[in-house]
Structure formats: C-alpha cells, structure tokens
Design a protein around this motif. Structure first.
Motif, PDB file in Angstrom:
ATOM      1  N   GLN B  94       0.805  -1.230   0.000  1.00 49.17           N
ATOM      2  CA  GLN B  94       0.000   0.000   0.000  1.00 49.17           C
ATOM      3  C   GLN B  94       0.830   1.269   0.000  1.00 49.17           C
ATOM      4  OE1 GLN B  94      -2.962  -0.264  -1.008  1.00 49.17           O
ATOM      5  NE2 GLN B  94      -4.089   0.537   0.717  1.00 49.17           N
ATOM      6  N   ARG B  97       2.596   2.555  -3.113  1.00 50.70           N
ATOM      7  CA  ARG B  97       1.819   3.070  -4.236  1.00 50.70           C
ATOM      8  C   ARG B  97       1.929   4.572  -4.321  1.00 50.70           C
ATOM      9  NH1 ARG B  97      -3.706  -0.383  -4.333  1.00 50.70           N
ATOM     10  NH2 ARG B  97      -4.365   1.213  -5.799  1.00 50.70           N
ATOM     11  N   ASN B 101       2.854   6.688  -7.656  1.00 52.66           N
ATOM     12  CA  ASN B 101       1.997   7.736  -8.188  1.00 52.66           C
ATOM     13  C   ASN B 101       2.673   9.094  -8.237  1.00 52.66           C
ATOM     14  OD1 ASN B 101      -0.906   6.992  -8.850  1.00 52.66           O
ATOM     15  ND2 ASN B 101      -0.508   5.813  -7.019  1.00 52.66           N
ATOM     16  N   HIS B 441      -0.800  -4.732 -12.271  1.00 56.69           N
ATOM     17  CA  HIS B 441      -1.589  -4.228 -11.136  1.00 56.69           C
ATOM     18  C   HIS B 441      -2.917  -3.690 -11.638  1.00 56.69           C
ATOM     19  CE1 HIS B 441      -2.688  -1.623  -7.766  1.00 56.69           C
ATOM     20  NE2 HIS B 441      -1.907  -2.395  -7.035  1.00 56.69           N
ATOM     21  N   HIS B 442      -3.963  -3.937 -10.862  1.00 56.26           N
ATOM     22  CA  HIS B 442      -5.293  -3.602 -11.357  1.00 56.26           C
ATOM     23  C   HIS B 442      -5.534  -2.107 -11.508  1.00 56.26           C
ATOM     24  CE1 HIS B 442      -6.883  -2.184  -7.435  1.00 56.26           C
ATOM     25  NE2 HIS B 442      -6.033  -3.058  -6.947  1.00 56.26           N
ATOM     26  N   SER B 443      -4.700  -1.302 -10.858  1.00 56.91           N
ATOM     27  CA  SER B 443      -4.955   0.130 -10.942  1.00 56.91           C
ATOM     28  C   SER B 443      -3.751   0.917 -11.420  1.00 56.91           C
ATOM     29  CB  SER B 443      -5.404   0.612  -9.565  1.00 56.91           C
ATOM     30  OG  SER B 443      -5.198   1.990  -9.433  1.00 56.91           O
ATOM     31  N   LEU B 444      -2.536   0.437 -11.108  1.00 55.57           N
ATOM     32  CA  LEU B 444      -1.340   1.201 -11.473  1.00 55.57           C
ATOM     33  C   LEU B 444      -1.036   1.133 -12.959  1.00 55.57           C
ATOM     34  CD1 LEU B 444       1.001   0.291  -8.493  1.00 55.57           C
ATOM     35  CD2 LEU B 444      -0.118   2.461  -8.915  1.00 55.57           C
ATOM     36  N   GLN B 446      -2.452   2.356 -15.316  1.00 56.19           N
ATOM     37  CA  GLN B 446      -2.632   3.654 -15.982  1.00 56.19           C
ATOM     38  C   GLN B 446      -1.349   4.471 -15.988  1.00 56.19           C
ATOM     39  OE1 GLN B 446      -6.441   4.966 -13.955  1.00 56.19           O
ATOM     40  NE2 GLN B 446      -6.720   5.626 -16.048  1.00 56.19           N
ATOM     41  N   LEU B 447      -0.562   4.313 -14.932  1.00 56.39           N
ATOM     42  CA  LEU B 447       0.713   5.020 -14.909  1.00 56.39           C
ATOM     43  C   LEU B 447       1.620   4.457 -15.988  1.00 56.39           C
ATOM     44  CD1 LEU B 447       1.383   4.980 -11.070  1.00 56.39           C
ATOM     45  CD2 LEU B 447       0.166   6.698 -12.388  1.00 56.39           C
ATOM     46  N   THR B 474     -15.278  -3.964 -15.402  1.00 56.68           N
ATOM     47  CA  THR B 474     -16.472  -3.123 -15.472  1.00 56.68           C
ATOM     48  C   THR B 474     -16.412  -2.293 -16.746  1.00 56.68           C
ATOM     49  OG1 THR B 474     -15.423  -1.240 -14.385  1.00 56.68           O
ATOM     50  CG2 THR B 474     -16.574  -2.811 -12.977  1.00 56.68           C
ATOM     51  N   GLU B 475     -17.543  -1.743 -17.092  1.00 52.19           N
ATOM     52  CA  GLU B 475     -17.588  -0.924 -18.301  1.00 52.19           C
ATOM     53  C   GLU B 475     -16.723   0.317 -18.151  1.00 52.19           C
ATOM     54  OE1 GLU B 475     -21.308  -0.001 -20.020  1.00 52.19           O
ATOM     55  OE2 GLU B 475     -21.807  -2.093 -20.370  1.00 52.19           O
ATOM     56  N   GLN B 476     -16.704   0.847 -16.933  1.00 51.07           N
ATOM     57  CA  GLN B 476     -15.926   2.074 -16.762  1.00 51.07           C
ATOM     58  C   GLN B 476     -14.453   1.834 -17.055  1.00 51.07           C
ATOM     59  OE1 GLN B 476     -15.566   3.849 -12.879  1.00 51.07           O
ATOM     60  NE2 GLN B 476     -15.914   5.861 -13.731  1.00 51.07           N
ATOM     61  N   LYS B 480     -12.070   3.567 -19.956  1.00 50.83           N
ATOM     62  CA  LYS B 480     -10.774   4.213 -19.759  1.00 50.83           C
ATOM     63  C   LYS B 480      -9.742   3.642 -20.717  1.00 50.83           C
ATOM     64  CE  LYS B 480     -11.425   5.511 -14.959  1.00 50.83           C
ATOM     65  NZ  LYS B 480     -11.050   6.912 -14.820  1.00 50.83           N
TER      66      LYS B 480
END
Lengths: 340, 679
Positions: B94, B97, B101, B441-444, B446-447, B474-476, B480
């Motif tokens: 955690q 991250r 970022n 990673h499910h979110s990183l 994008q970086l 998800t669609e969102q 992206k």
C-alpha cells in the motif's frame, strides 16, 4: 487560491466521493476504491492564523470491499444488499453485474447497474422493495431523484428517462434523447431548486442542459471536456454554479451567476485558466441562468480548477465552500475556499 | 527519525536481499552467480506432484501435472487448479503506491519540461527534479515508518522496516548521484555537498546530541566527547564550539587550550558556495591555517587534554586520528568525506575515486568485505554511471529506482546512447521493464501507459500488447482503456476491445449495450449481428423487445444496412399502429424495392402487407400492387442467384393467399383509379 490540500491515499481513490451532511463541524469526505473510507478533511481546532487548515485529510475508518466502488450516498443505516445486480443468473460467479449508481432519499435507496436493472430498497428491509428487470436494454450509468416519487436515469445509448415509482408498470414515463449520435450519458444531476432543470454529461465530454417540462431534446449543448464526463453536480446551495469532472483530467467550474459582470473578470487570482462562453441573460428572477438562450447578453464563466492535470478526475462533490475531488493518481484533493 | 537511518543497517539489508532474490533478471552481474537459488513453495500444490509452467508478462502460470516426482513413479489425476506466481510484490504494498503515483507526476513533468532552457537554468531545473524525487522517497519512508510502528502483525512490521531500510538506501544513493552527476558539483562546492550528504544520511547523531544537551551537566556526560568529535568529523564547527564552551566554563584550567582550539576551529577556511573566493585563494588560506594548527600541535599545547589533542590531529587530517573514531563515523564514506575535509577540501570530482578506494580500504581494514551498497557508492565515486545502474538493478527488487534515475541522467545528457544487444538503449529498456511491471496491477497500469508513451522505440508495441490484456471487469474500466487507445490511434485495439465488450453484452442479452459498443467502434458487422438478433426475436415472439432502443436509434441507424432496416421496419409497425396506412404501405414497399430488407425477410414483409391489402379502403395503388406482385414472383420463382424457396404446405398456402389478396387489390384499385370521380 492555493488552498488545496492533497493526500495520496494509495488507492485509486474516488470512484465516488460524498460529503456527510453538515451536522458535523466541517464537511467530511468519503473516498473509495476497494475500501470504503471515511476521512476527515477539516478539524477546525487546528486552524491556522487565518482560519486556513493546512493539514492532509485524515483517515477516520474504513472497511474492505470486493470490487471497485462506483458510487456512494450517505444514510444512517447498516446493511448490505448482495447480488443486487446481475446478468442472467444471480448465482453464478460470473453473472454479477456492476452496480453503477446509487441514490437515496431517506429511507429509500435506488440503485442501477450494468444489467439495466433498477432496484428500490428501503433502509430497514432486507430484500428489495421493487425491482424493474430489463428497465433498459443498455447499461444504466447514473440515477438521481427528480421528485420524491420520480427518478431520472441515463444510459449508454444517450437517453435520459423519467421513471415514476408510483406506477406499477415497468416503463419509463418519459424518454429524452440527444438529437445527433447516441452518445452514452454518464452522469446526471438535477437543479436543487428548479426541478425541471437537469444537467447530464456524456462520453464525448459534452454537457447538456435539459428542461424536462418541454420537448424531448436538450435546451443547450455545451462543448466541454475532451473525454468522458464522469460527474456533474449543481452546487446545492448556490445552484448558479455547476461542476463537472472528466477523464481528460480537468475539473470545470461553470459559473452562470448573473452578477458575473460585476467581478473584475480580467483580474483573476493567479494561475487559473479561464474561458468565456456567452450564454445567459439578466432576467434572473423568472428564468434560470441555465435555460436562457440569449448569447448576446451576460456570459458564463468557466474555470478549470486543476493546474497540472495528468490522469482522470473520477469523482467530485461540493458542499458549501468546500470542493473535494479524486483522481486516478490515487489522490484526494480538498479545496476549502471555493469562492474565495 | 527514519530520515537518518543508519546506512550500515541498510547495507546489511541490501546484501541479504540480494541473496534472496538471486537470479533476478537477465543481465545479472557477477555477484548474482554466487548466490544460491531460493526455492519457492507454491502454497496449495501437492508436494509430490510435478508441476508444469508457462511464462506470462509479469508472472508464471503453474499447474499440477499427472506425473509424480522423478523416482516415485506416482501419477494420479489432480485437482484442476492453476496457480499464478508473481515476483514483484512491491507493487502491492500500500504505502509504496504513493511512491509510484507521485514519481509518475514528476516523471511526466520532466518529460514535458522545457528543453530549450540551456546551461545553468536547465541544470537548476534538473536538480529540482532530482530533489523532488528524493522528497517523494522520504515521504514514503515516513509513511512506511508510521506503518511499521502502528502495525501489530510482526511479519508486516518486519516487512515495513525492511522497506524503510531499502528506501533509505535508495535515497542515499540517489542523493550522491545528484551531487556528482546531476549537479556535477565542481571542486569547492563539491565538498560542501558531500558534507551535507554525510550529515543527512550517515549517522544518527540527533539522539546522542539530545541526550547530552538535555542532561544537567553536559560536559560531564559520558557521551560528551563523542558528540564533540562527531561534530568535528562532520565539519559542524559552530555546534562543536558551542559544546566545547560548556566544557571550558566547567573546567577553567583548560581555558587557554580551549581558546586556542576554538580559534582554530573558527578560522578554518571552507569552500564557499558563492564566488567570493577562487580555489587558489582558498588553498593558500588553508595551507596557512594548516601550518598554524601544526605548530600548536607540535608545541604540545594540547598535550594535557587527550580529547582536544585528538581533535587537533583531526583538524590536521591525521588519518590515524580520524580512524580512531571509526565507531562514530560508522561508514567508510563518512571517513572519506572527513578525510577530504581535513586534507583536501578543494578536491576535484575526478580525484574522488582515489580517495574513495583508499578510504574504503583503510576503513574496512581487511576485516570485512564491502557490501553491495558500498560497491554502488564506490561506482558512483568513480563516476561509473553504468556500473551504478547495473549494481542497483541487481540488488533492488523492482525497477522503480533504476528506471527513474536513468531517465533523469539521460535528460542530463550523461548516458551515451550505446545500444544494448537487442536494440533499445538503457533508459528505454529500464522504463519498459518498470512499466511492464505496473501493468500487472489492477490500478497502477494507468501510470504504465504514460511511461510507454515516452519510450520512442518500443513503447508503442509494448503498450499495444499490454493494453489488450487488461481485465475489463467493469464498463468504466473498459471506457478508460478505450480512451487511451483512441488517443493514440490504436485502432486495432479499439476494435478488439469494443468487440469483446459487445460480445459480452450480447451474451448477457444486453442488446442496447452491445449496440452502444458497436457504435463506439463503428463496427458495422457487429451492428448487423445485433440487428439480426432483434429480428430473430421478433420472428419468434411476434413483437419487438427493447423498443426503447429501436425506437430511438437516431443517426446510428445508418451504421449498418441491417440496422437501418430494423429501424425502418419498426417505424412501419408504428405507422400501422397509428393507422397511417398509406405511409405504412409506402414504407413497406420501399423496404423491399430499395433492397433495404434482407431477402430472407421478404416473406415476412409480404405477410405484413396482407392486412393492408385486406382493408376496406384501398391502400396500395396499382403501381404499388404491381411492385408487390413482382416482389412475390422474385421470391417464389426458382432464381439461380437467390435462396431456394421453401416448398412446404404452410409456405404454399401463404403464397396462395398473397396472390389472391394482390389480385383482389389490383382489381379494386384499377376500378377505383379508372373511375371518373371528383378524385
């Protein structure tokens, strides 16, 4: 203007943010990702000399959540409704569908999802009070209350629908759509005082203002962001102000207040990029600034509140002088002096 | 605090870590060959079963086979499970991250920064970027430290403490690189920077100082002289003098000695940051001062006080005297800087390597061998940038550090663009590796996109491959991903992702969603598929589903012919429902004559015409009736090009009825049109 404090919260913050109602001293904030967290953004006991608070938002408590959190509302309740949204079969593990929007008006809660389903819950009841299956053949992206018994939904084929919950039939009472391409609509909000004025945001970043008393098409279409507009909010106490945030990383403040001409418009506090859009008229007593079409009269002022934008702003909320928003860079930003 | 973690501790940690992560990545240096390979036990796998595996972009897929271990001969069906084994756990910590970022923001700022700035302003800008990176590391260290103290789980606490050490070592290395490479401090300021570096990083003086100062009688405290010594060793003259004054006031007999020493310390010439003196001036002054100190020492001025004498010797740069304070300095690089301060304050950057090597040898004295951290710092003192990067790559567990540092050095135009054997340069290679790691990673992820954007040679290809493999839960998230692809004109990927989402929607019976995805991709073929589905539903059920969609197609109707037909067909039904028969009739005919309707549907359309034909009032004109008849004939006659006509009873009856109705209508309309009336 530099009164924005930021906190990196190490999670993809804010697919949704909501302030708690102001029975607490200062607006507190929810931030979410795969945890639902309550943060405190302002502890007035620590105010500096000018009443400015320079601390970071503090985490008060949080719980784990499976899956991305898409939307939040505040309510004093303690319940989980599992598997409220699903495709085809509720019980298969891959049958679950994302719940994309929730709105509540105590004690009722309405949810919508990718399965095109509308669910109506009550805070004290275990099961859904009412479910409209296949309310929409496409994904419902957002929901909000129009009146106590009517809700508004927007979907991914560019339609705005009004549903009257008193009626038992599973059809919308009215359908509005955009004139041109069926661009998906992602967010919707209703004017706090004048309930016929509705704003929606689309996948192409366009802001549409609708008058639902008349016609089936929007009153105005404003070219705004360069990518999906994720959220739109009227300021609850000062509805001449509107806020939108987008995948393109910007957060715009739309100011349609008619006394804009009295402000020294060229002498703005440093750093903000401003653009002018001639839009509304002076006739403030009767017609809202949002509905008037006269381009020759007063202007609407639009400001991008984010100086160096990088990744998407997923969610925002506003209460009083306080604006909070979250981005894909896993940070929450709080601006406590919005109208300074 | 954590900001001054003992580097020795960090050094020991780094060596242990290198042992655990042996075999890390290609290009492993000489060190890695010695380490023993660790064995990872896959939790949940049956111990005596052979495993098979396949490499993924950032992980290994492992599953049990039928075969037992060699020698046991056992084999049996196993549970069908697939294990995903990942190397890089760091991205899941955690607190780290925040590091990823924030550094992403700094990285982007650097890429976008003004290249036209030249000379001093560009250098100042780059130094600022370097400082920003370091402050992010420090902030992360703070968070990690807080996490370590507040957790109750000992395993987690161990992990956090380890991370604090790693981060501390990283900051130490980065700071040195900033001084030597980014700022490229010249002789004079170089020493000042190194002193700052040592003061900030090397030993934990603060707690000792606090203890001494807060005691009732500081000069009698057992650590008193330790503190004075360390101040002197770090060139903190004012603080040393301040403490010494306490000793002097407590001990009037040594007042004379104290005054002299104090004076010497006050007068010591040091390089200045501004341009107030040239190096030559400084050297002269220094020489003069050095001689003065020498005289006092030789005169025996400090003979009665061994502590002060030792300080004087240190001031003279006496290596043995300095080495006696080994325990206080803790590291060879502290020793190095102290030596330089007192023997060669105008050291030039290129001379550092000799002093560094000898300092290390003297300090370690053959008792211990250098650790990886030591080797990295040594490489930096030797200005071997590539060596620094290589060594760091080996010991650190993920690519964050080397990727960002190399990128910064590249911006300083310090790395020659010698190509690695597979074509891209070092900066790009490291950035690609780092960004690829982020994609798991499910979110990183994008970086990672932004990093790929700034890899001119292979970035795009890597992005194309990675972005298609992001799970679209998800669609969102899909939106992206799509937005990213569209912005980069990655049309293939846009089509592919929209097709995936549309298929998913179709399978879940979300026809509206499916259509929405086809519109986004401008995928006419898929729109046709969806329309066929609607039409099939209609034929089976006799009514349309999802009227809200079909009635509101708008211009998207034109995406595919089939979709247009669907829209128009529904319009026909609406017109009929509103009893606007002539218009309905006209539309129906157009659907066939303009070939908007697929041939397979003509029968249905003609059947739909029946009620119109049998209305009391004549609806179809003669012209139209002839057209209809022709359509029917086209449909029923055995035509080489068209599909064979069903020749069963139901169909034949239908055709018969149609023929009859058409004939009757024709008769009526001829009469009507032929009648001379007011019409």
């Amino acid at each position: 203007h530099g009164d924005v404090s930021a906190k990196f919260c190490s999670r993809r913050s804010a697919d949704a943010l909501r302030p708690l109602p102001p029975r607490l001293q200062s607006p507190d904030v929810f931030a979410t990702d795969n945890r639902i967290s309550i943060w405190s953004s302002g502890d007035l006991g620590n105010a500096g000399l000018n009443g400015e608070y320079h601390g970071e938002p503090r985490l008060l408590c949080d719980i784990q959540h499976n899956g991305d959190v898409m939307d939040m509302q505040t309510l004093s309740a303690n319940h989980r409704w599992e598997k409220a949204h699903y495709h085809v079969d509720q019980d298969t593990s891959c049958g679950g569908a994302a719940c994309t929007g929730v709105v509540c008006s105590n004690p009722e809660i309405v949810t919508v999802g990718e399965d095109g389903r509308i669910n109506l819950f009550r805070a004290d009841q275990k099961d859904a009070v009412r479910t409209i299956d296949n309310a929409d053949s496409s994904t419902l992206h957002a929901v909000t209350f129009l009146r106590t018994t009517e809700i508004l939904t927007v979907n991914s084929i560019g339609q705005l629908k009004i549903w009257d919950l008193r009626h038992q039939r599973n059809e919308p009472s009215q359908i509005f759509s955009l004139a041109g391409d069926r661009v998906p609509l992602h967010c919707v909000d209703r004017h706090p005082n004048q309930q016929h004025i509705v704003a929606t945001g689309g996948q192409d970043g366009m802001l549409s203002i609708w008058d639902i008393r008349q016609g089936t098409m929007p009153v105005s279409l404003l070219n705004a962001h360069e990518a999906e507009m994720w959220e739109v909010h009227f300021h609850p106490s000062d509805p001449d102000h509107l806020f939108t945030c987008s995948e393109d990383g910007s957060l715009w403040h739309w100011d349609a207040s008619t006394n804009v001409s009295e402000k020294p418009s060229f002498l703005h506090q440093g750093g903000r990029s401003t653009a002018y859009l001639s839009h509304s008229t002076i006739n403030q007593s009767v017609v809202s600034a949002w509905l008037s079409n006269d381009p020759t009269k007063d202007r609407m002022e639009i400001t991008n509140l984010i100086p160096n934008q990088t990744l998407s702003v997923n969610s925002l909320d506003v209460l009083g002088p306080c604006l909070v928003y979250g981005t894909d860079t896993e940070a929450i930003y709080v601006n406590r002096q919005l109208f300074a | 605090g954590p900001g001054r973690a003992r580097a020795a501790r960090a050094g020991r940690w780094v060596r242990r870590r290198a042992g655990r992560d042996a075999g890390r990545m290609g290009g492993a240096g000489p060190g890695a060959a010695d380490e023993h390979r660790p064995v990872t036990v896959v939790p949940g796998a049956v111990p005596r079963r052979q495993l098979c595996f396949a490499w993924g972009p950032a992980e290994v897929l492992v599953c049990e086979t039928l075969f037992g271990r060699a020698g046991t001969g056992e084999g049996a069906p196993s549970t069908s499970r697939v294990f995903v084994v990942r190397r890089d756990q760091d991205i899941y910590i955690q607190t780290l991250r925040k590091l990823f970022n924030e550094s992403h923001g700094i990285f982007m700022g650097l890429q976008r920064s003004e290249e036209e700035l030249a000379g001093k302003s560009r250098k100042a800008q780059l130094v600022q970027v370097s400082k920003n990176y370091r402050s992010v590391i420090r902030a992360c260290m703070e968070d990690m430290h807080q996490a370590a103290i507040s957790t109750r789980d000992p395993a987690l606490q161990g992990q956090y403490s380890t991370q604090v050490s790693i981060l501390s070592a990283m900051e130490l290395i980065w700071n040195l690189c900033e001084i030597l490479f980014v700022e490229a401090a010249a002789a004079g300021p170089l020493l000042l920077r190194l002193l700052d570096w040592v003061r900030l990083h090397v030993c934990d003086v603060d707690s000792m100082v606090r203890e001494v100062l807060s005691s009732e009688n500081p000069s009698k405290h057992k650590l008193f002289w330790n503190v004075v010594d360390i101040f002197v060793l770090q060139g903190r003259m004012d603080e040393a003098r301040h403490l010494l004054s306490k000793e002097a006031s407590a001990n009037p007999t040594s007042m004379n000695m104290y005054k002299i020493l104090d004076d010497l310390m006050k007068k010591m010439p040091v390089p200045s940051l501004g341009n107030t003196q040239t190096l030559t001036e400084l050297e002269l002054k220094w020489q003069h001062w050095h001689e003065e100190c020498q005289r006092y020492l030789q005169d025996g001025t400090f003979a009665s006080n061994p502590h002060m004498e030792s300080i004087c010797k240190i001031l003279l740069g006496d290596e043995d005297a300095i080495l006696e304070k080994k325990e206080l300095m803790t590291t060879w690089y502290h020793f190095l800087v102290t030596r330089l301060l007192y023997s060669h304050p105008t050291v030039k950057p290129m001379e550092l390597r000799f002093y560094a090597q000898s300092s290390m040898d003297l300090f370690l004295g053959g008792e211990s061998s250098p650790e990886p951290l030591d080797m990295i710092l040594m490489a930096a003192f030797e200005f071997e940038m590539h060596q620094v990067i290589k060594e760091c790559s080996i010991v650190l567990s993920n690519w964050w550090f080397v990727a960002h540092l190399t990128d910064l050095l590249d911006h300083c135009k310090l790395l020659q663009s010698h190509n690695l054997y597979f074509g891209s340069n070092m900066r790009e290679f490291l950035l690609l590796e780092y960004a690829s790691g982020l994609f798991s990673h499910h979110s990183l992820w994008q970086l990672g996109v932004d990093y790929f954007d700034h890899c001119p040679q292979y970035g795009r290809v890597y992005l194309e491959l990675h972005i298609e493999r992001i799970p679209l839960s998800t669609e969102q998230k899909a939106l992206k991903v799509l937005r990213i692809c569209e912005q980069r004109q990655m049309h293939e990927q846009v089509r592919s992702i929209c097709k995936i989402m549309a298929m998913k929607a179709l399978r879940n019976n979300r026809l509206g969603s499916a259509l929405s995805w086809s519109i986004r991709a401008k995928d006419a073929a898929f729109a046709t598929l969806i329309s066929d589905r609607f039409l099939k539903d209609y034929c089976e059920r006799g009514c349309f589903s999802d009227l809200d969609l079909i009635d509101n197609l708008g211009p998207s109707m034109l995406l595919s012919d089939r979709l247009t037909f669907l829209g128009k067909y529904r319009e026909f039904h609406r017109l009929y429902g509103e009893k606007r028969f002539p218009e309905a009739a006209r539309l129906l005919l157009t659907l066939m004559t303009a070939h908007i309707a697929p041939c397979s549907f003509w029968m249905t359309l003609l059947t739909d015409a029946l009620p119109l034909l049998e209305q009391k009032e004549v609806i179809f004109s003669a012209e139209q009736t002839y057209e209809l008849m022709r359509c029917l004939e086209d449909l029923t006659s055995p035509n080489p090009g068209s599909a064979p006509f069903q020749d069963d009873d139901v169909e034949t009856t239908k055709v018969e009825m149609l023929r009859l109705a058409l004939a009757r209508n024709l008769a009526r309309v001829i009469v009507k049109e032929g009648t001379v009336e007011g019409s």
